[in-house]
Design a protein around this motif. Structure first.
Motif, PDB file in Angstrom:
ATOM      1  N   ARG A   1      -2.463  -2.463  -7.614  1.00  0.00           N
ATOM      2  CA  ARG A   1      -1.869  -2.157  -6.306  1.00  0.00           C
ATOM      3  C   ARG A   1      -2.902  -2.298  -5.197  1.00  0.00           C
ATOM      4  NH1 ARG A   1       0.925   3.703  -5.060  1.00  0.00           N
ATOM      5  NH2 ARG A   1       1.294   3.454  -2.834  1.00  0.00           N
ATOM      6  N   ARG A   2      -4.080  -1.741  -5.406  1.00  0.00           N
ATOM      7  CA  ARG A   2      -5.155  -1.861  -4.414  1.00  0.00           C
ATOM      8  C   ARG A   2      -5.575  -3.317  -4.253  1.00  0.00           C
ATOM      9  NH1 ARG A   2     -11.049   0.951  -5.133  1.00  0.00           N
ATOM     10  NH2 ARG A   2     -11.579  -1.035  -6.102  1.00  0.00           N
TER      11      ARG A   2
ATOM     12  N   PRO B   1     -13.319  -4.433  -0.247  1.00  0.00           N
ATOM     13  CA  PRO B   1     -12.700  -3.725  -1.378  1.00  0.00           C
ATOM     14  C   PRO B   1     -12.438  -4.625  -2.580  1.00  0.00           C
ATOM     15  CG  PRO B   1     -11.579  -3.185   0.687  1.00  0.00           C
ATOM     16  CD  PRO B   1     -12.470  -4.351   0.969  1.00  0.00           C
TER      17      PRO B   1
ATOM     18  N   LYS C   1      -6.023  -1.355 -11.395  1.00  0.00           N
ATOM     19  CA  LYS C   1      -5.934  -1.084  -9.944  1.00  0.00           C
ATOM     20  C   LYS C   1      -5.279  -2.246  -9.203  1.00  0.00           C
ATOM     21  CE  LYS C   1     -10.320  -0.312 -10.000  1.00  0.00           C
ATOM     22  NZ  LYS C   1     -11.483   0.213 -10.637  1.00  0.00           N
TER      23      LYS C   1
ATOM     24  N   THR D   1      -2.988  -5.303  -2.239  1.00  0.00           N
ATOM     25  CA  THR D   1      -2.971  -4.881  -0.837  1.00  0.00           C
ATOM     26  C   THR D   1      -4.006  -5.647  -0.024  1.00  0.00           C
ATOM     27  OG1 THR D   1      -2.196  -2.650  -1.395  1.00  0.00           O
ATOM     28  CG2 THR D   1      -3.294  -2.929   0.730  1.00  0.00           C
ATOM     29  N   PHE D   2      -5.236  -5.663  -0.518  1.00  0.00           N
ATOM     30  CA  PHE D   2      -6.302  -6.349   0.218  1.00  0.00           C
ATOM     31  C   PHE D   2      -6.250  -7.862   0.023  1.00  0.00           C
ATOM     32  CE2 PHE D   2      -7.877  -1.997  -0.086  1.00  0.00           C
ATOM     33  CZ  PHE D   2      -8.206  -1.768   1.244  1.00  0.00           C
TER      34      PHE D   2
ATOM     35  N   ASP E   1       5.136   2.327  -4.291  1.00  0.00           N
ATOM     36  CA  ASP E   1       4.648   2.266  -5.665  1.00  0.00           C
ATOM     37  C   ASP E   1       5.605   1.412  -6.503  1.00  0.00           C
ATOM     38  OD1 ASP E   1       3.250   2.643  -7.951  1.00  0.00           O
ATOM     39  OD2 ASP E   1       3.864   4.732  -8.254  1.00  0.00           O
TER      40      ASP E   1
ATOM     41  N   ASP F   1     -15.595  -0.797  -8.997  1.00  0.00           N
ATOM     42  CA  ASP F   1     -16.131   0.530  -8.656  1.00  0.00           C
ATOM     43  C   ASP F   1     -17.312   0.928  -9.534  1.00  0.00           C
ATOM     44  OD1 ASP F   1     -14.387   1.038  -6.534  1.00  0.00           O
ATOM     45  OD2 ASP F   1     -12.845   1.851  -7.862  1.00  0.00           O
TER      46      ASP F   1
ATOM     47  N   ALA G   1       0.814  -1.215   0.000  1.00  0.00           N
ATOM     48  CA  ALA G   1       0.000   0.000   0.000  1.00  0.00           C
ATOM     49  C   ALA G   1       0.848   1.266   0.000  1.00  0.00           C
ATOM     50  CB  ALA G   1      -0.924  -0.004   1.210  1.00  0.00           C
TER      51      ALA G   1
ATOM     52  N   HIS H   1     -14.150  -4.072  -6.457  1.00  0.00           N
ATOM     53  CA  HIS H   1     -12.936  -3.657  -7.177  1.00  0.00           C
ATOM     54  C   HIS H   1     -13.239  -2.844  -8.436  1.00  0.00           C
ATOM     55  CE1 HIS H   1      -8.701  -3.973  -8.382  1.00  0.00           C
ATOM     56  NE2 HIS H   1      -9.153  -4.142  -9.622  1.00  0.00           N
TER      57      HIS H   1
END
Length: 481
Positions: free
Chosen positions: A105-106, A143, A103, A109-110, A24, A149, A21, A147
């Motif tokens: 990276r997001r 999340p 997305k 992370t989760f 980068d 959105d 998170a 994902h």
């Protein structure tokens, strides 16, 4: 033996998630970081099992109720290894698949945080620790579900949260009632409850039903199942984990813990609550199958299939005999590996062709022979045709039904197997035996094919050599029954 080292497989994924998170990383560095991370976590897990064996640790203890307690036993070994192994395969699959979802990276992370949470569920030594991580699971997977959105994703995510928190409230109610009698929530084989009396029978009954239904929400028990098909809006790697280990199997695992390690089989028998619950479970088995028949979307058909197959596992839990318990835990493993293959194959079709419905995949078996070949093997296994792994676990479940003196349960399993064939075989028929359009499609990318093929090999091996796992499961059954 007290040993703080057992929290490493829980803590390490959270550290990885924080790094993901905050830093980068480029695509290549990110892929290397995540893949090495999940493999290292598996190595930590196996090393701890080998060196420390059955360890335990009270991480934070305020009183008898607020006690964050972890321990390793045979059941936690089975569940944590299943989670760790399938997470590795999903990681390599997601490296390719998530390129078109974005997305990343997001996502990672989760994805990593959810691994740590699921390990926490596996190692929970008491009900309050399990409950805490059960709640964290909702927060870490939300999340992932939303994902995309999109409006549909946000609507599905909202539904997922509402169902999950209602279930958690029921669990909390059951826990508080239980603690008022026991002043303890530690997991022990045969349970921890005092003998059943006229004074505590009603309280035990309400507590057990509340927790069974509460945990049953994540296990997609009818009528609390509709969040699961809605969550199919998530990326395929997420869908695969939702169905294989991360969410629905955590619900099943929690019910196993609560039933056999808090209440105990004897108390549940005396409450006669399993008769009422078996009605809901049979509804799940049959309704999931019937609804799957009417789904044109590939992922939704598999989602309703999961509702049915989870009913098999729950049935084995409430039958309260050794054969049924072995069949239940064996099917937890078998369904996990089968369903992750099916979702990976559907994801490969979507990634390569953009097609999502059954009518759109005519003739695709000749263009994507490896993907659809693996799908066919997994489908046959889920139906339960000998000598597949699905047949082995369903055989034990049927034996459990006969042992309990209820012929209706093996009959229901046979009917459901027929329905499973009716909703899976047409997909294979469309792919291999019907003429499609002339558009040339290549098979899935190699990064996606390798996990698909390797897990399919595991599916086959578990069918041909079931004694790789059955003796260990039988030991767990003899410990709790």
């Amino acid at each position: 033996m007290n040993n703080i080292a057992i929290i490493i497989p829980i803590l390490f994924p959270f550290i990885l998630a924080i790094i993901m998170a905050t830093m980068d990383l480029g695509e290549k560095k990110r892929n290397v970081f995540v893949s090495i991370g999940v493999i290292l976590n598996f190595i930590f897990l196996v090393t701890i099992f080998y060196i420390f064996g059955k360890s335990r640790v009270h991480l934070i203890k305020i009183n008898g109720f607020l006690d964050i307690y972890f321990k390793i036993d045979k059941l936690s070994i089975v569940f944590s290894l299943l989670v760790a192994i399938l997470w590795i395969f999903t990681t390599f699959y997601a490296m390719e698949y998530m390129k078109h979802e974005g997305k990343e990276r997001r996502f990672y992370t989760f994805f990593l945080a959810t691994l740590g949470v699921t390990m926490g569920i596996a190692f929970s030594g008491n009900l309050i620790t399990l409950y805490a991580f059960y709640e964290f699971l909702t927060l870490s997977t939300f999340p992932l579900v939303i994902h995309a959105d999109s409006k549909e994703a946000l609507k599905s995510g909202k539904k997922y949260l509402i169902y999950s928190f209602v279930g958690a409230t029921l669990v909390l109610l059951g826990m508080v009632l239980l603690f008022s009698v026991t002043n303890d929530t530690t997991f022990n084989a045969h349970g921890i409850l005092p003998a059943l009396t006229g004074d505590n029978k009603g309280l035990y009954l309400v507590s057990y039903v509340a927790m069974f239904l509460g945990f049953g929400v994540k296990a997609a028990l009818v009528p609390f199942h509709s969040w699961l098909p809605a969550a199919m809006v998530a990326p395929t790697p997420v869908s695969a984990l939702l169905h294989a280990v991360a969410v629905v199997k955590s619900g099943i695992f929690a019910i196993l813990r609560m039933s056999y390690f808090i209440f105990g089989a004897e108390i549940i028998r005396d409450l006669h609550v399993n008769i009422f619950l078996s009605i809901l479970i049979v509804l799940s088995i049959l309704m999931g199958s019937f609804l799957a028949l009417h789904q044109e979307n590939l992922k939704k058909r598999l989602a309703y299939s999961t509702i049915s197959q989870l009913g098999y596992i729950l049935l084995g839990i409430v039958l309260l005999n050794e054969d049924a318990f072995v069949g239940s835990l064996l099917h937890l493993i078998n369904h996990a590996v089968i369903k992750i293959v099916l979702f990976f194959c559907v994801g490969a079709i979507m990634y390569t062709t953009g097609k999502t419905n059954i009518s759109q995949i005519r003739g695709i078996g000749k263009q994507m022979p490896i993907t659809m070949g693996c799908f066919a093997i997994a489908s046959i296994s889920l139906i339960g045709i000998p000598p597949t792994n699905g047949f082995v676990s369903k055989w034990y479940l049927a034996q459990g039904g006969l042992t309990s003196g209820k012929m209706i349960f093996p009959a229901i399993l046979l009917l459901s197997a027929l329905l499973t064939a009716l909703y899976l075989l047409p997909i294979i028929t469309e792919a291999f035996f019907k003429k499609g359009d002339d558009i040339i499609v290549k098979d899935a990318p190699i990064k996606m094919l390798i996990p698909i093929v390797l897990i399919t090999v595991i599916v086959v091996l578990l069918g041909l050599f079931p004694n790789m796992v059955i003796p260990f499961i039988q030991e767990i059954a003899s410990d709790v029954l």
